[in-house]
Design a protein around this motif. Structure first.
Motif, short mmCIF file in Angstrom:
data_model
loop_
_atom_site.label_atom_id
_atom_site.label_comp_id
_atom_site.label_asym_id
_atom_site.label_seq_id
_atom_site.Cartn_x
_atom_site.Cartn_y
_atom_site.Cartn_z
N SER A 39 0.83 -1.20 0.00
CA SER A 39 0.00 0.00 0.00
C SER A 39 0.87 1.25 0.00
N ARG A 40 1.93 1.24 0.76
CA ARG A 40 2.81 2.41 0.78
C ARG A 40 3.50 2.62 -0.56
N SER A 41 3.85 1.55 -1.26
CA SER A 41 4.44 1.70 -2.58
C SER A 41 3.44 2.29 -3.57
N VAL A 42 2.19 1.85 -3.47
CA VAL A 42 1.16 2.43 -4.34
C VAL A 42 0.98 3.91 -4.04
N LEU A 43 0.95 4.29 -2.76
CA LEU A 43 0.82 5.69 -2.40
C LEU A 43 2.02 6.50 -2.87
N GLU A 44 3.20 5.94 -2.79
CA GLU A 44 4.39 6.67 -3.24
C GLU A 44 4.35 6.88 -4.76
N THR A 45 3.95 5.84 -5.49
CA THR A 45 3.84 5.99 -6.95
C THR A 45 2.79 7.03 -7.30
N THR A 46 1.67 6.99 -6.60
CA THR A 46 0.61 7.97 -6.85
C THR A 46 1.08 9.38 -6.53
N ARG A 47 1.84 9.53 -5.46
CA ARG A 47 2.35 10.84 -5.08
C ARG A 47 3.29 11.39 -6.15
N LEU A 48 4.14 10.55 -6.72
CA LEU A 48 5.06 11.00 -7.79
C LEU A 48 4.28 11.43 -9.03
N LEU A 77 -5.54 8.06 -10.35
CA LEU A 77 -4.83 8.31 -9.09
C LEU A 77 -5.81 8.28 -7.91
N ALA A 78 -6.95 8.92 -8.08
CA ALA A 78 -7.96 8.91 -7.02
C ALA A 78 -8.49 7.51 -6.77
N GLN A 79 -8.65 6.74 -7.85
CA GLN A 79 -9.12 5.37 -7.68
C GLN A 79 -8.09 4.52 -6.93
N SER A 80 -6.80 4.74 -7.21
CA SER A 80 -5.76 3.99 -6.51
C SER A 80 -5.77 4.29 -5.02
N VAL A 81 -5.89 5.58 -4.69
CA VAL A 81 -5.90 5.96 -3.27
C VAL A 81 -7.15 5.40 -2.58
N ASP A 82 -8.28 5.47 -3.25
CA ASP A 82 -9.50 4.91 -2.66
C ASP A 82 -9.38 3.40 -2.47
N GLY A 83 -8.71 2.75 -3.42
CA GLY A 83 -8.50 1.31 -3.26
C GLY A 83 -7.62 0.99 -2.06
N VAL A 84 -6.59 1.81 -1.82
CA VAL A 84 -5.74 1.59 -0.65
C VAL A 84 -6.54 1.78 0.63
N ILE A 85 -7.36 2.82 0.68
CA ILE A 85 -8.18 3.07 1.88
C ILE A 85 -9.17 1.92 2.10
N ALA A 86 -9.81 1.48 1.02
CA ALA A 86 -10.77 0.37 1.16
C ALA A 86 -10.08 -0.92 1.57
N LYS A 87 -8.82 -1.09 1.18
CA LYS A 87 -8.09 -2.31 1.53
C LYS A 87 -7.56 -2.27 2.96
N GLU A 88 -7.06 -1.11 3.39
CA GLU A 88 -6.41 -1.01 4.69
C GLU A 88 -7.39 -0.78 5.83
N LEU A 136 -3.15 4.87 6.46
CA LEU A 136 -4.46 5.46 6.24
C LEU A 136 -4.40 6.99 6.28
N ARG A 137 -3.61 7.54 7.20
CA ARG A 137 -3.47 8.99 7.26
C ARG A 137 -2.83 9.53 5.98
N SER A 138 -1.81 8.86 5.50
CA SER A 138 -1.16 9.29 4.26
C SER A 138 -2.11 9.19 3.07
N ALA A 139 -2.90 8.11 3.02
CA ALA A 139 -3.84 7.93 1.92
C ALA A 139 -4.92 9.01 1.94
N ARG A 140 -5.45 9.33 3.11
CA ARG A 140 -6.48 10.36 3.19
C ARG A 140 -5.92 11.73 2.84
N ALA A 141 -4.71 12.03 3.28
CA ALA A 141 -4.09 13.30 2.92
C ALA A 141 -3.85 13.39 1.42
#
Length: 814
Positions: A39-48, A77-88, A136-141
């Motif tokens: 999940s953190r790797s997905v968030l990092e890729t999305t952030r880049l 990008l929004a779908q990826s972040v939502d997927g991380v939140i729904a997963k975590e 979760l905090r990183s994903a919501r931010a």
């Protein structure tokens, strides 16, 4: 020690075992931390990727197309972040629940201790909770950052849109504009001549003989088939699905004809034009700039054909009975022609604009042509409105038109004249981009409005009317599911209302999209506002609720269908009594509804432990306000399981008696012999006394008391009563009737006839026996006992002899 050295076989085996053991341990650790790391790797890729979008957005020279591309890049990008939140989020909830179960760490100062295993488990769960919470905090931010970026891009697009359409150029009425056009006209004509030569050269250079043959055959086919396709649409000789003729068509016939007209009027010529475009491209007969002109011509013709078919399907000029709007025949004809003329002008303008873009024409010529076509559209619209709503010489036609038809067309008149005047004024004053934009949107609004009317008519006739209790679909649904007519009517009204709401929302989104309101941004804002909010740790969304309602509705409908099948097909063929059949049907309904509710709740994300929490919170209310309801519900289940009473039983409850008609969840309905319905709570059947005449069997005993005179022969009376009982067809031979000599009364001899019959015929059998017994006693000369009464008068004065002497009692008695 030597056996553990790597050089020996035993040492090799030992090291291999230890290595496998270490791999297992590391696998367990990786399995526990794989989800957070992934999940953190997905968030990092999305952030880049978001940083790249933000960097590209900083440039000031971005046009609307580029801004739309940047906005589109934000969607995944929004779908990826939502997927991380729904997963975590579920995993974090589970970790938090385990921590709550372990409780806080013991206080060593107070002498509290715990086992090392519990301490290690708490430390591990605390570590996992910290990682999950940080993710979760990183994903919501990051989700908030994406939303803000999307809103900023939407604001920039609206600013560019406003700046472009309000740009002022030379007015079409200005002679200086036409002088500039005249100066640039020779160069533009030379560029057009060059484009024609280039196109002709490409055709002669690339066209083979077989390609020419294919194009010639296709052209001949279009010449032959297109007029016939028009005849198929007009006469209905092709794909006939209903009787489309007649002056009073059914609503479903009107819809089918409209759909067929739109489909046939578009598919045949549209398919031919698309095939032509494909062949021209495949044969390489369209050079680079000429392809834009060809595309504008082909797709413009397809749009004209489609809009004409849609207008004729909805307005039905010349056929008032097929019309879907309240307009007179003259108005419908004028509107259909005006819509077609506007479409033709707009398409020709687009083709001319494509030609000017292909030859890189001068700016004054481009502005002049766009202004001219905008003025033509405005004048065409004004002419159509004047002919549709102007003064008529025929006053009779005006009187024949219903008064209510003039009410809905008033906003149409105001809107049409307003748009036409704004288009003319904008083109004449130099706001040519605004006039061109309004013309394009006018065509778009006309298309959407016609499609909206057609879809609303389909919803009204198919869902609201067709699915009603007496509709063509509603009757089949009632036969399949056994739904009540009122329930089906309510479902059809709610379903049609929901579909209308969804249709109007889609219409508004499509209508507002070209006016600087991006449909993707609109959907994104709706999704951010109404999707993904949490209640008590449960993520609730409108889509989830809709799917849950759909699943429950399907489960409920399937349950009702199975119940109806049991009632009409299976249970009547069994030997089960009606009460047991009703119990099976009702219990099956409860089971089906519970299963449907569980599936719907699971779709909402409500697990069993959360449902238990909700039930515990409701237990207080149940203990106070809902006690009687729950008591009656449980009593109803007991009645269905133990079956002390059944549907069709003759019961007596208190002062009421009658036949059980229905056993519901909360109460039981009894139909009394006075034809009145009595609703009795189920708890009274469990806690109170109930007399059931037919619980074990349907045999009822009749007792008829008979009193005869003292002079009657008891044996003769016994024989008469037995003969009367045995002669009646409803009196059972087993148990045998009997006559009881009950008493030697002071008024006569008391007998009682006892016999058995079916409970349903008990009252009529008793009446028939009384008539027969009375007749037999009369014929035999047996007198019925008559009560004798002795009258004693107290305190009478002594009687006096007429001679004045008192009389004695003996004389008085004599």
């Amino acid at each position: 020690m030597e056996t553990l050295m790597p050089g020996s076989k035993a040492g090799l085996r030992a090291w291999l075992v230890m290595g496998l053991f270490g791999l297992c341990l590391s696998g367990i650790g990786l399995a526990q931390s794989a989800a957070p790391v992934g999940s953190r790797s997905v968030l990092e890729t999305t952030r880049l990727e978001l940083q790249q979008v933000e960097a590209a957005f900083q440039r000031d020279s971005l046009d609307d197309r580029r801004l739309a591309d940047l906005r589109q890049r934000l969607v995944p990008l929004a779908q990826s972040v939502d997927g991380v939140i729904a997963k975590e989020q579920p995993a974090a909830d589970e970790i938090k629940a385990r921590l709550d179960q372990l409780g806080p760490a013991p206080d060593a100062a107070k002498g509290q201790t715990e086992s090392p295993e519990v301490a290690r488990d708490r430390a591990e769960q605390s570590r996992l909770w910290k990682e999950a919470d940080e993710t979760l905090r990183s994903a919501r931010a990051l989700a908030l950052r994406i939303e803000q970026t999307a809103q900023t891009i939407a604001d920039r697009r609206r600013q560019n849109f406003t700046r472009e359409i309000l740009a002022q150029h030379a007015a079409v009425a200005s002679p200086w504009l036409w002088l500039d056009v005249a100066r640039a006209l020779p160069a533009d004509a030379a560029a057009l001549h060059f484009l024609g030569q280039q196109w002709a050269s490409a055709i002669f250079a690339n066209l083979e003989w077989y390609e020419a043959f294919v194009l010639a055959m296709m052209a001949g086919g279009m010449v032959i088939l297109l007029p016939r396709a028009k005849g198929w649409v007009e006469t209905g000789s092709f794909l006939r699905v209903a009787l489309f003729g007649g002056d009073r068509p059914e609503p479903i016939q009107k819809i089918l004809r409209a759909l067929r007209r739109v489909a046939l009027a578009t598919i045949v010529p549209g398919g031919a034009l698309l095939l032509l475009d494909l062949l021209l491209d495949r044969f390489e007969l369209l050079p680079g700039r000429a392809s834009q002109v060809a595309d504008a011509m082909i797709y413009g013709l397809i749009f004209i054909i489609f809009l004409r078919g849609l207008a004729h399907a909805v307005l039905a000029p010349g056929r008032p009975s097929w019309r879907m709007v309240e307009l007179s025949d003259e108005q419908a004809t004028v509107f259909a022609g005006t819509i077609l003329n506007i479409a033709v002008i707009v398409v020709i303008g687009r083709v001319v604009d494509a030609v000017l873009a292909a030859i890189v024409a001068s700016f004054p010529l481009t502005v002049a042509m766009r202004g001219v076509f905008a003025i033509m559209v405005g004048l065409t619209m004004m002419s159509g409105l004047r002919r549709a709503f102007g003064q008529r010489a025929d006053a009779q036609a005006e009187r024949d038109r219903p008064a209510e038809q003039n009410q809905p067309v008033l906003p149409l008149r105001i809107f049409g004249w307003t748009v036409a005047l704004i288009v003319l004024g904008a083109a004449l004053l130099g706001f040519v981009p605004l006039a061109t934009f309004l013309v394009t949107q006018l065509t778009w609004i006309i298309t959407l409005t016609l499609a909206l009317v057609l879809l609303l008519t389909i919803i009204e006739e198919v869902i609201s009317t067709g699915l009603s209790a007496n509709g063509f679909l509603g009757r089949r649904v009632r036969e399949a599911t056994g739904m009540a007519a009122s329930s089906l009517d309510q479902a059809s009204v709610l379903g049609s209302g929901l579909l209308r709401l969804m249709l109007f929302i889609a219409f508004a989104m499509l209508l507002l999209a070209p006016w600087g309101v991006d449909s993707q941004s609109f959907l994104y804002n709706i999704r951010a506002a109404f999707f993904g909010f949490q209640v008590g740790g449960v993520t609730i969304s409108l889509s989830t609720i809709a799917v849950a309602i759909l699943l429950f509705t399907l489960g409920y409908g399937a349950t009702r269908a199975v119940q109806n099948w049991l009632d009409t097909h299976y249970l009547p063929r069994t030997t089960l009594d009606p009460g047991l059949q009703n119990s099976i049907r009702t219990i099956l309904g409860y089971i089906g509804i519970v299963i449907a509710a569980m599936v719907a709740l699971s779709q909402l994300g409500l697990s069993l432990d959360k449902i238990t929490i909700v039930a515990g919170a409701l237990s207080v209310g149940i203990g106070f306000g809902l006690k009687s309801i729950v008591e009656n519900f449980i009593s109803g289940l007991i009645l269905l399981w133990e079956r002390p009473i059944r549907v069709g039983d003759w019961i007596v409850v208190g002062d009421e008696q009658g036949t059980v008609k229905r056993i519901n969840v909360r109460s039981t309905e009894i139909l009394t012999f006075d034809r009145a319905s009595v609703i009795i709570p189920n708890s009274e059947f469990i806690s109170g006394r109930v007399k059931n005449w037919v619980h074990s069997d349907r045999t009822a005993r009749i007792m008829i008391p008979v009193g005869v005179d003292h002079s009657a022969d008891p044996a003769q009376v016994q024989k008469l009563l037995m003969d009367a009982a045995l002669a009646h067809i409803e009196v059972m031979s087993e148990p045998k009737p009997m006559v009881i000599f009950k008493n030697l009364g002071e008024n006569g001899l008391d007998f009682e006839l006892r016999c058995f019959t079916d409970v349903d015929s008990m009252a009529t059998t008793r009446s028939d026996l009384l008539f027969d017994i009375y007749r037999r006693l009369q014929q035999a000369g047996v007198l019925l006992s008559a009560p004798t009464r002795k009258l004693e008068i107290m305190n009478l004065p002594p009687m006096v002899d007429p001679r004045g002497l008192p009389r004695h009692d003996e004389e008085r008695d004599g």
